[in-house]
Design an enzyme around this catalytic site. Structure first.
Site, PDB file in Angstrom:
ATOM      1  CD  GLU A   1      -5.419  -6.121   0.164  1.00 31.22           C
ATOM      2  OE1 GLU A   1      -4.271  -5.706  -0.492  1.00 31.22           O
ATOM      3  OE2 GLU A   1      -5.516  -7.098   0.802  1.00 31.22           O
ATOM      4  NE  ARG A   2      -3.357  -2.437   3.961  1.00 30.52           N
ATOM      5  CZ  ARG A   2      -2.406  -2.620   4.612  1.00 30.52           C
ATOM      6  NH1 ARG A   2      -2.231  -1.460   5.448  1.00 30.52           N
ATOM      7  NH2 ARG A   2      -1.694  -3.640   4.649  1.00 30.52           N
TER       8      ARG A   2
ATOM      9  CG  PHE B   1      -0.252   0.442   2.397  1.00 28.57           C
ATOM     10  CD1 PHE B   1      -0.077   1.960   2.848  1.00 28.57           C
ATOM     11  CD2 PHE B   1       0.358  -0.552   3.389  1.00 28.57           C
ATOM     12  CE1 PHE B   1       0.517   2.333   3.933  1.00 28.57           C
ATOM     13  CE2 PHE B   1       1.028   0.078   4.562  1.00 28.57           C
ATOM     14  CZ  PHE B   1       1.161   1.257   4.879  1.00 28.57           C
TER      15      PHE B   1
ATOM     16  CB  SER C   1       4.676  -7.307   5.712  1.00 31.89           C
ATOM     17  OG  SER C   1       3.711  -8.249   5.529  1.00 31.89           O
TER      18      SER C   1
ATOM     19  CB  CYS D   1      10.542  -0.115   2.844  1.00 26.94           C
ATOM     20  SG  CYS D   1      11.141   0.248   1.315  1.00 26.94           S
TER      21      CYS D   1
HETATM   22  P1  NAD Z   1       1.562  -6.535   3.070  1.00 28.44           P
HETATM   23  O1  NAD Z   1       2.679  -7.480   3.198  1.00 28.44           O
HETATM   24  O2  NAD Z   1       0.446  -6.733   4.059  1.00 28.44           O
HETATM   25  O3  NAD Z   1       0.742  -6.541   1.467  1.00 28.44           O
HETATM   26  C1  NAD Z   1       1.598  -6.536   0.347  1.00 28.44           C
HETATM   27  C2  NAD Z   1       0.926  -7.544  -0.670  1.00 28.44           C
HETATM   28  O4  NAD Z   1       0.476  -8.766  -0.294  1.00 28.44           O
HETATM   29  C3  NAD Z   1      -0.684  -6.771  -0.828  1.00 28.44           C
HETATM   30  O5  NAD Z   1      -0.968  -6.690  -2.348  1.00 28.44           O
HETATM   31  C4  NAD Z   1      -1.480  -7.590  -0.194  1.00 28.44           C
HETATM   32  O6  NAD Z   1      -2.866  -7.914  -0.843  1.00 28.44           O
HETATM   33  C5  NAD Z   1      -0.804  -8.896  -0.240  1.00 28.44           C
HETATM   34  N1  NAD Z   1      -1.071  -9.772   0.808  1.00 28.44           N
HETATM   35  C6  NAD Z   1      -1.246  -9.706   2.251  1.00 28.44           C
HETATM   36  N2  NAD Z   1      -1.417 -10.441   2.769  1.00 28.44           N
HETATM   37  C7  NAD Z   1      -1.490 -11.606   2.322  1.00 28.44           C
HETATM   38  C8  NAD Z   1      -1.333 -12.983   2.190  1.00 28.44           C
HETATM   39  N3  NAD Z   1      -1.638 -13.706   3.448  1.00 28.44           N
HETATM   40  N4  NAD Z   1      -1.409 -14.041   1.335  1.00 28.44           N
HETATM   41  C9  NAD Z   1      -1.042 -13.594   0.282  1.00 28.44           C
HETATM   42  N5  NAD Z   1      -0.885 -12.072  -0.139  1.00 28.44           N
HETATM   43  C10 NAD Z   1      -1.034 -11.277   0.845  1.00 28.44           C
HETATM   44  O7  NAD Z   1       2.410  -5.249   3.111  1.00 28.44           O
HETATM   45  P2  NAD Z   1       1.698  -3.688   3.250  1.00 28.44           P
HETATM   46  O8  NAD Z   1       1.223  -3.365   4.660  1.00 28.44           O
HETATM   47  O9  NAD Z   1       0.707  -3.439   2.089  1.00 28.44           O
HETATM   48  O10 NAD Z   1       3.065  -2.773   2.928  1.00 28.44           O
HETATM   49  C11 NAD Z   1       3.809  -2.470   4.012  1.00 28.44           C
HETATM   50  C12 NAD Z   1       5.074  -3.277   4.150  1.00 28.44           C
HETATM   51  O11 NAD Z   1       5.587  -3.508   2.696  1.00 28.44           O
HETATM   52  C13 NAD Z   1       5.905  -2.990   5.065  1.00 28.44           C
HETATM   53  O12 NAD Z   1       6.516  -4.179   5.914  1.00 28.44           O
HETATM   54  C14 NAD Z   1       7.158  -2.331   4.143  1.00 28.44           C
HETATM   55  O13 NAD Z   1       8.375  -2.497   4.763  1.00 28.44           O
HETATM   56  C15 NAD Z   1       7.078  -3.278   3.214  1.00 28.44           C
HETATM   57  N6  NAD Z   1       7.847  -2.728   1.944  1.00 28.44           N
HETATM   58  C16 NAD Z   1       8.832  -3.021   1.519  1.00 28.44           C
HETATM   59  C17 NAD Z   1       9.613  -2.427   0.507  1.00 28.44           C
HETATM   60  C18 NAD Z   1      10.919  -2.835   0.132  1.00 28.44           C
HETATM   61  O14 NAD Z   1      11.454  -2.517  -1.042  1.00 28.44           O
HETATM   62  N7  NAD Z   1      11.567  -3.732   0.800  1.00 28.44           N
HETATM   63  C19 NAD Z   1       8.918  -1.594  -0.201  1.00 28.44           C
HETATM   64  C20 NAD Z   1       7.666  -1.073   0.198  1.00 28.44           C
HETATM   65  C21 NAD Z   1       7.263  -1.736   1.266  1.00 28.44           C
END
Ligand code: NAD
Length: 501
Positions: free
Chosen positions: A178-179, A151, A228, A283
């Site tokens: 989805e957010r 998101f 994450s 991140c």
């Molecule tokens: P998230 O992991 O909750 O979601 C990321 C994606 O995964 C979304 O599209 C979501 O729909 C999907 N998802 C969520 N739960 C799932 C599941 N159980 N099974 C399969 N798919 C699932 O992350 P977020 O809250 O959207 O984003 C924030 C996180 O992303 C933070 O931890 C941040 O550090 C990380 N991030 C990392 C980078 C990087 O380059 N390392 C860059 C941006 C964000």
């Protein structure tokens, strides 16, 4: 079902419905549901994969320069539509409009880099590797590729992925967060306008069901994920077990070291943006300062206190605000609970942003900047990624102590050091176990023609995102060895291993 506008999927160039489940998309500044998002079921995702699969042969056969021209046109369209795109980012994510424009610009730079794909795909050629034998390596597209995005950079992170994937001749299925899905969808429509054939890029909205369908489908050759760490690990393990190429970028907890010789006022200014910009939902944000020496720590904390008092918190549509709301009510509650826990664990809460009020936006998810001093390694607020406007200061005696702390942490995304000592900076950059390192640069986010990736549990896979690594990730090397024997010359069989011995 309420009468909110419905967000659909983009499959084969058309906005289509699909899936019986849906969820509301909120404006975090008002706390109001403004749209309803359809969540793709297995069948809908399979339709998107089928569309990408059908589009692949013709797109693969399209000359790279023609594919690149689509990227050049898209770059112009993104610039022309920047205000529209960023308005969607701010309405769904909450970040301040200037920050959204910065995010978009970084995304555009990835589109620009993808337009150099013909140069990047040139391969390697060696003449006469043996008697009359020539050999070359070329980089061929994989087929259908997919991306799953978080998101916090709803427009930039998708642009880390699909432009280079399609510029290399692949087709793509994107599953945005989805957010806040609308900006990625608008960009995909602009790509169609730029000349991307229908089916080359498809967007499905959804949650775990959509992601699991992408992970299971044999037609999907490669998956890029950003999100994450627990989900990144799951995507990596499942995708690899299903025979796919996977890169999965995860969470972070980035430390900034402040040395006793640092220019403290400048370090404090830099830390303010790095800790509280985008409400700490980056991140590459800096949620931890490691001050070397108590005098350094005292000066940094005093400086931060003064600067935090000047901060303006409010809706992202007002460009004069420094910080908008957190993304969802659930996330707001989670971050607030971390602050409560930090207090309970014994850290000193120097600035408490928990009771901030934004007049006229009482239902928005606003949390003021929070500052902790005396954070210790055993505390939850040290160990876990908070992803909010919460900065913790730690006190150590030496640079080596600071480096030992950073190296022992499970994440290794970004870090930086503030110093005027070249030797210390060189030692730090050389030895620290982190993928992206800044020297007096708080957010060392690589530009589009380098690659982005953390170490340790911040990245699963071998190749980083965007830049030169993306060309390798979205292509397979094929090496061809060729000779043309002279007609009529009889050659005997050779049983020893071919070599130039
Ligand atoms: P998230 O992991 O909750 O979601 C990321 C994606 O995964 C979304 O599209 C979501 O729909 C999907 N998802 C969520 N739960 C799932 C599941 N159980 N099974 C399969 N798919 C699932 O992350 P977020 O809250 O959207 O984003 C924030 C996180 O992303 C933070 O931890 C941040 O550090 C990380 N991030 C990392 C980078 C990087 O380059 N390392 C860059 C941006 C964000």
């Amino acid at each position: 079902m309420s009468k909110l506008p419905v967000i659909q999927h983009l499959i084969n160039g058309q906005r289509v419905a699909g899936g019986t489940r849906s969820q509301e998309v909120f404006n975090p500044a008002t706390g109001q549901a403004e749209k309803r998002l359809l969540l793709a079921d297995k069948h809908t995702v399979e339709q998107a994969i089928a569309s990408a699969h059908a589009a692949y042969p013709a797109w693969r056969a399209t000359p790279p320069l023609k594919r690149a021209r689509v990227m050049s046109k898209l770059k112009v369209l993104l610039e022309e539509n920047a205000d529209r795109i960023c308005a969607l980012v701010t309405a769904e994510h909450g970040k301040v409009i200037g920050d959204a424009l910065g995010e978009l610009q970084r995304g555009i730079e990835n589109v620009e880099y993808a337009s150099y794909a013909p140069e990047l795909l040139k391969g390697e050629h060696s003449k006469n590797v043996g008697g009359g034998v020539d050999s070359w390596s070329e980089f061929q597209a994989l087929g259908v590729t997919a991306g799953i995005t978080p998101f916090n950079f709803p427009v930039m992170v998708p642009l880390w992925m699909w432009p280079m994937a399609v510029a290399c001749g692949n087709t793509f299925v994107l599953k945005p967060s989805e957010r806040d899905p609308s900006s990625a969808l608008l960009v995909a429509e602009l790509a169609l306008q730029a000349g991307l054939p229908p089916g080359v890029l498809n967007v499905v909205n959804g949650d775990k069901e959509a992601v699991d369908t992408l992970l299971a489908d044999k037609r999907v050759q490669a998956i890029s994920f950003v999100g994450s760490t627990p989900i990144a690990e799951y995507i990596y393990a499942t995708g690899c077990a299903n025979g796919k190429r996977v890169q999965a970028l995860g969470g972070a907890k980035n430390h900034a070291v402040v040395m006793p010789d640092a220019d403290v006022p400048n370090a404090v200014s830099a830390l303010m943006g790095a800790a509280y910009g985008s409400c700490g939902e980056r991140c590459m944000a800096i949620p931890l300062v490691v001050a070397v020496g108590d005098a350094t720590a005292d000066a940094v904390v005093a400086g931060l206190k003064v600067e935090i008092a000047k901060m303006k918190v409010g809706p992202g549509v007002d460009a004069s605000n420094d910080m908008g709301p957190l993304v969802t009510k659930q996330h707001f509650e989670k971050v607030k609970a971390y602050v409560d826990q930090g207090v309970a664990e014994g850290a000193t809460l120097v600035v408490d942003g928990r009771n901030v009020k934004v007049p006229g936006h009482e239902a928005g998810y606003f949390l003021g900047a929070c500052l902790f001093d005396h954070v210790k390694p055993g505390m939850t607020i040290y160990q876990e990624e908070i992803f909010g406007p919460v900065l913790g200061v730690m006190r150590v005696k030496t640079l080596q102590d600071a480096m030992d702390l950073i190296d022992a942490h499970e994440y290794g995304n970004g870090t930086c050091i503030f110093t005027r000592d070249g030797e210390a900076a060189r030692y730090f950059t050389d030895h620290i176990l982190v993928g992206m390192v800044g020297v007096n640069v708080p957010l060392p986010v690589p530009v589009a023609y380098h690659s982005f990736g953390g170490w340790k549990r911040s990245l699963f896979g071998d190749l980083s995102a965007y830049g030169p690594d993306a060309v390798r990730f979205y292509t397979k090397r094929k090496t061809i060895t060729q000779r043309w024997p002279s007609a009529g010359v009889r050659e005997g069989s050779v049983f020893s291993f071919p070599s130039t011995r």
